[in-house]
Design a protein around this motif. Structure first.
Motif, short mmCIF file in Angstrom:
data_model
loop_
_atom_site.label_atom_id
_atom_site.label_comp_id
_atom_site.label_asym_id
_atom_site.label_seq_id
_atom_site.Cartn_x
_atom_site.Cartn_y
_atom_site.Cartn_z
N ALA A 1 22.12 -16.70 -2.29
CA ALA A 1 20.85 -15.97 -2.33
C ALA A 1 19.67 -16.93 -2.29
CB ALA A 1 20.79 -15.10 -3.58
N LEU A 2 19.80 -18.08 -2.92
CA LEU A 2 18.74 -19.09 -2.87
C LEU A 2 18.55 -19.59 -1.45
CD1 LEU A 2 16.74 -21.10 -4.15
CD2 LEU A 2 18.70 -22.59 -4.64
N GLY A 3 19.65 -19.91 -0.76
CA GLY A 3 19.54 -20.36 0.63
C GLY A 3 18.93 -19.31 1.52
N SER A 4 19.26 -18.04 1.29
CA SER A 4 18.70 -16.94 2.08
C SER A 4 17.20 -16.79 1.82
CB SER A 4 19.43 -15.63 1.74
OG SER A 4 20.79 -15.72 2.08
N ALA A 5 16.80 -16.99 0.56
CA ALA A 5 15.37 -16.91 0.22
C ALA A 5 14.60 -18.05 0.89
CB ALA A 5 15.19 -16.95 -1.29
N TYR A 6 15.15 -19.27 0.82
CA TYR A 6 14.51 -20.40 1.51
C TYR A 6 14.34 -20.08 3.01
CZ TYR A 6 15.13 -23.84 -2.33
OH TYR A 6 15.06 -24.54 -3.51
N TYR A 7 15.41 -19.60 3.62
CA TYR A 7 15.40 -19.34 5.06
C TYR A 7 14.33 -18.31 5.41
CZ TYR A 7 17.09 -18.06 9.72
OH TYR A 7 17.20 -17.80 11.07
N ALA A 8 14.30 -17.19 4.69
CA ALA A 8 13.32 -16.15 4.98
C ALA A 8 11.89 -16.66 4.79
CB ALA A 8 13.58 -14.94 4.08
N TYR B 1 15.48 -10.91 7.37
CA TYR B 1 16.16 -11.98 8.11
C TYR B 1 17.60 -12.09 7.65
CZ TYR B 1 11.34 -13.37 9.13
OH TYR B 1 10.03 -13.38 9.54
N PHE B 2 18.51 -12.19 8.61
CA PHE B 2 19.92 -12.38 8.28
C PHE B 2 20.27 -13.85 8.50
CE2 PHE B 2 19.62 -7.88 8.83
CZ PHE B 2 20.45 -7.39 7.84
N VAL B 3 20.98 -14.42 7.54
CA VAL B 3 21.26 -15.85 7.52
C VAL B 3 22.77 -16.05 7.62
CG1 VAL B 3 20.75 -18.01 6.33
CG2 VAL B 3 19.37 -15.97 5.87
N SER B 4 23.22 -16.93 8.49
CA SER B 4 24.66 -17.21 8.56
C SER B 4 25.11 -17.84 7.24
CB SER B 4 24.99 -18.14 9.73
OG SER B 4 24.85 -19.50 9.37
N HIS B 5 26.36 -17.64 6.90
CA HIS B 5 26.88 -18.07 5.61
C HIS B 5 26.71 -19.57 5.40
CE1 HIS B 5 29.39 -17.19 2.07
NE2 HIS B 5 29.91 -18.38 2.25
N HIS B 6 27.11 -20.37 6.37
CA HIS B 6 27.01 -21.82 6.21
C HIS B 6 25.56 -22.31 6.25
CE1 HIS B 6 31.33 -23.54 6.68
NE2 HIS B 6 31.27 -22.52 5.85
N ASP B 7 24.71 -21.64 7.05
CA ASP B 7 23.29 -22.01 7.03
C ASP B 7 22.69 -21.76 5.65
OD1 ASP B 7 23.46 -22.75 9.66
OD2 ASP B 7 22.26 -21.09 10.44
N ALA B 8 23.07 -20.64 5.02
CA ALA B 8 22.55 -20.35 3.67
C ALA B 8 22.98 -21.43 2.68
CB ALA B 8 23.03 -18.98 3.20
N HIS B 9 24.24 -21.89 2.78
CA HIS B 9 24.69 -23.00 1.93
C HIS B 9 23.85 -24.25 2.19
CE1 HIS B 9 28.02 -21.53 -0.37
NE2 HIS B 9 28.80 -21.25 0.65
N ALA B 10 23.66 -24.58 3.46
CA ALA B 10 22.93 -25.80 3.81
C ALA B 10 21.49 -25.75 3.32
CB ALA B 10 22.97 -26.02 5.33
N TYR B 11 20.82 -24.62 3.53
CA TYR B 11 19.43 -24.47 3.09
C TYR B 11 19.34 -24.56 1.57
CZ TYR B 11 17.27 -23.22 7.57
OH TYR B 11 16.76 -23.26 8.84
N SER B 12 20.29 -23.95 0.86
CA SER B 12 20.24 -23.95 -0.61
C SER B 12 20.29 -25.36 -1.17
CB SER B 12 21.38 -23.12 -1.18
OG SER B 12 22.63 -23.77 -1.05
N SER B 13 21.07 -26.23 -0.53
CA SER B 13 21.23 -27.59 -1.03
C SER B 13 20.08 -28.50 -0.60
CB SER B 13 22.57 -28.16 -0.54
OG SER B 13 22.82 -29.41 -1.13
N LEU C 1 12.40 -12.69 -1.06
CA LEU C 1 13.56 -12.23 -1.82
C LEU C 1 14.81 -12.63 -1.07
CD1 LEU C 1 15.02 -10.44 -3.97
CD2 LEU C 1 14.65 -8.50 -2.42
N GLY C 2 15.70 -13.36 -1.74
CA GLY C 2 16.99 -13.73 -1.16
C GLY C 2 18.09 -12.89 -1.76
N ILE C 3 19.03 -12.45 -0.92
CA ILE C 3 20.13 -11.60 -1.36
C ILE C 3 21.43 -12.13 -0.78
CG2 ILE C 3 21.07 -9.24 -1.36
CD1 ILE C 3 18.20 -8.28 -0.64
N HIS C 4 22.49 -12.09 -1.59
CA HIS C 4 23.83 -12.36 -1.06
C HIS C 4 24.74 -11.20 -1.38
CE1 HIS C 4 27.47 -14.21 0.28
NE2 HIS C 4 28.01 -14.13 -0.92
N VAL C 5 25.55 -10.80 -0.38
CA VAL C 5 26.50 -9.72 -0.52
C VAL C 5 27.90 -10.26 -0.25
CG1 VAL C 5 27.20 -7.45 0.32
CG2 VAL C 5 24.77 -8.04 0.23
N GLY C 6 28.86 -9.83 -1.03
CA GLY C 6 30.24 -10.31 -0.91
C GLY C 6 30.75 -10.62 -2.31
N HIS C 7 31.56 -11.69 -2.43
CA HIS C 7 31.90 -12.12 -3.79
C HIS C 7 30.78 -13.02 -4.30
CE1 HIS C 7 33.06 -16.28 -2.77
NE2 HIS C 7 33.60 -15.78 -1.67
#
Length: 554
Positions: free
Chosen positions: A326-333, A97-109, A5-11
């Protein structure tokens, strides 16, 4: 089962579920709560619950969780979210697992691209904090399912909000603010505010730029790496000098030169981004490029990258902004929990769909007349006839789109060959600024026939010129600079939409539709049948297509 499960919090909060390497679903909270960008420090539980229900899962089926945020530093926020999650679900512990913002972007792409090897460039308004500064641009190299960060640039913390005069009006800007470093995307946002637009309205600046000429020549701009400097005073200071020479009031000067100012920042960003990519490709020769972060929703810049850089392939996630986190966070986890994986993702329709019973129930609740078509050929032919006769059609079919662009599953469709259709749509439904263009959707196999594309454009992320011989006929989707932001649909991706495009070709000569988002100003794109019916009834749209139902107002 292996489920992340990937989650993003913020805007642009959201959630995503991956099962056994396949991306099952992804959805933004704004589609559920109907609040544009849905900014909050709270976990988007409504979205998570909607996805679990849609995928026939419970929280106890989840193997691991990845979570990203924006503009945070330290363990306190992470611990807070972890407590909130388990307090809400009251389940046994799940690896978190907590994912840095830019890492989540990179993983998502990268992990959505299908590339084995790629340069990855992340650029956005700002990511997380590192040693008191904020992520702005980051470069990665990815190969064989591994991602390595090779360079990063940090920016200073913003002083108050960008809408405050100290951040975008030079006479009000203290020396301290003038010398602060800012991201390229935040520079674009700064000029957007200078032009009188709001946060999240950078697309208006892009549309306006096509009407102008750059006041400052940035053609020789060359950033060798991410050690370059972009300060708050850059561009703003030069514009202020030109203002003083004009002997005009500040507001008058900005108003009279709005298009040229928009073009100036557009030119700055294009030249900056292209020079960065060119120089990193010299250091790390690669034929593939992945882009992520809100800056790469700028479709004019994106196509110029492929025109000017020595690349064979370029991939941009349709949810390039924070709705893709959220997609990048799911990939990372998933990778942390289960190791190297080849993922499967079927873009761009990863949202929810609705049963025939649910649709019919909602139609009857509104006491509306409807006709159901059981034959797709007859339905496509009928819709094409309505569009050819200049009816404005609201169209909802299948799963909703992943990302901010309406890609014909939650769209308003109209006749691209009517020279008055842009004004008709604006006057009756969209009420947008006249300088903002409408986009075309074209059959995949015909996109290169009508548009000067260098690569396929499936997700409305590339803008290029309409070929000269078609501009007069396709006037409703041809912008003032002869460009168009293209979505191409293949028969394999969506058989019905492809069929509709071919029906349009039979009666107009073009397998093309005018496509704009199904919403009204200030609201998110519709998600559910009820959202669609409510928006249909409060606008001057002629007809609503809900799956195989044509719905009338009278």
């Amino acid at each position: 089962m292996k489920i992340a499960l990937g989650i993003h919090v913020g805007h642009d909060r959201g959630a995503c579920i991956i099962k056994d390497g396949k991306v099952l679903a992804a959805l933004s909270q704004e589609r559920i709560d109907r609040i544009k960008h849905s900014q909050s420090i709270e976990i988007p539980f409504e979205t998570i619950d909607s996805l679990l229900k849609y995928c026939n899962l419970t929280i106890n089926d989840i193997s691991c969780i990845g979570l990203s945020h924006v503009a945070i530093e330290g363990e306190a926020v992470k611990n807070m979210h972890c407590r909130d999650f388990f307090n809400y679900y009251k389940c046994e512990y799940i690896p978190f697992y907590f994912v840095s913002h830019h890492d989540a972007h990179a993983y998502s792409s990268y992990f959505s691209s299908g590339f084995n090897e790629s340069l990855v460039f992340v650029a956005d308004g700002g990511g997380d904090f590192i040693d008191g500064k904020q992520e702005s641009e980051t470069i990665y190299i990815a190969k064989d399912g591994n991602i390595q960060k090779i360079d990063k640039r940090l920016q200073n913390m913003a002083v108050r909000h960008m809408k405050d005069p100290i951040n975008h009006l030079y006479p009000f800007m203290p020396t301290y603010v003038q010398n602060l470093e800012m991201s390229l995307a935040r520079k674009y946002s700064q000029i957007t505010h200078l032009l009188g637009f709001k946060s999240g309205e950078e697309g208006k600046t892009m549309g306006l730029a096509s009407y102008g000429k750059s006041i400052i020549n940035y053609s020789n701009l060359n950033f060798n790496n991410l050690s370059f400097s972009t300060k708050y005073s850059d561009i703003i200071k030069e514009l202020n000098a030109l203002l003083l020479l004009s002997n005009k009031r500040y507001k008058d000067y900005i108003k009279e030169n709005r298009a040229d100012i928009a073009k100036t920042v557009q030119s700055y960003i294009e030249n900056a981004v292209i020079s960065i990519i060119k120089n990193y490709l010299k250091l790390y020769p690669c034929k593939n490029l992945c882009l992520s972060g809100g800056l790469f929703l700028n479709c004019l810049t994106n196509h110029k990258i492929i025109e000017n850089c020595n690349l064979e392939n370029i991939f941009i996630l349709p949810a390039s902004g924070d709705d893709g986190q959220a997609l990048g966070s799911a990939y990372y986890a998933y990778l942390q929990q289960f190791g190297k994986t080849k993922f499967n993702i079927n873009l761009p329709y990863l949202g929810l769909s609705y049963s025939d019973d649910k649709i019919l129930q909602d139609i009857k609740t509104k006491n509306l007349k409807y006709i159901k078509y059981d034959n797709d050929q007859l339905l496509a032919s009928k819709i094409a006839e309505y569009i050819k006769s200049d009816k404005i059609i609201a169209f909802v079919r299948g799963r909703s789109e992943f990302g901010p662009r309406a890609l014909c599953h939650r769209s308003i469709l109209a006749n691209p060959t009517n020279p008055n259709m842009k004004d008709i749509l604006n006057n009756r439904v969209k009420h947008r600024e006249e300088f903002r263009p409408f986009a075309p959707t074209v059959s995949f196999e015909d996109q290169f026939k009508y548009f000067d594309l260098k690569v396929p454009s499936e997700y409305m992320l590339f803008a290029t010129t309409v070929k000269k011989e078609f501009r007069s006929d396709l006037c409703a989707i041809t912008h003032v600079d002869n460009t168009a932001r293209i979505q191409a649909i293949s028969k394999e991706k969506d058989p019905f939409l492809h069929l509709l495009l071919k029906e349009m070709e039979k009666i107009t000569g073009y397998p093309i539709l005018l496509n704009t988002s199904f919403n009204v100003a200030g609201q998110p794109i519709v998600e559910s049948p009820l959202d669609a019916l409510n928006t249909f009834l409060c606008t001057d749209i002629d007809l609503l297509i809900l799956e195989n139902y044509i719905i009338f107002k009278s």
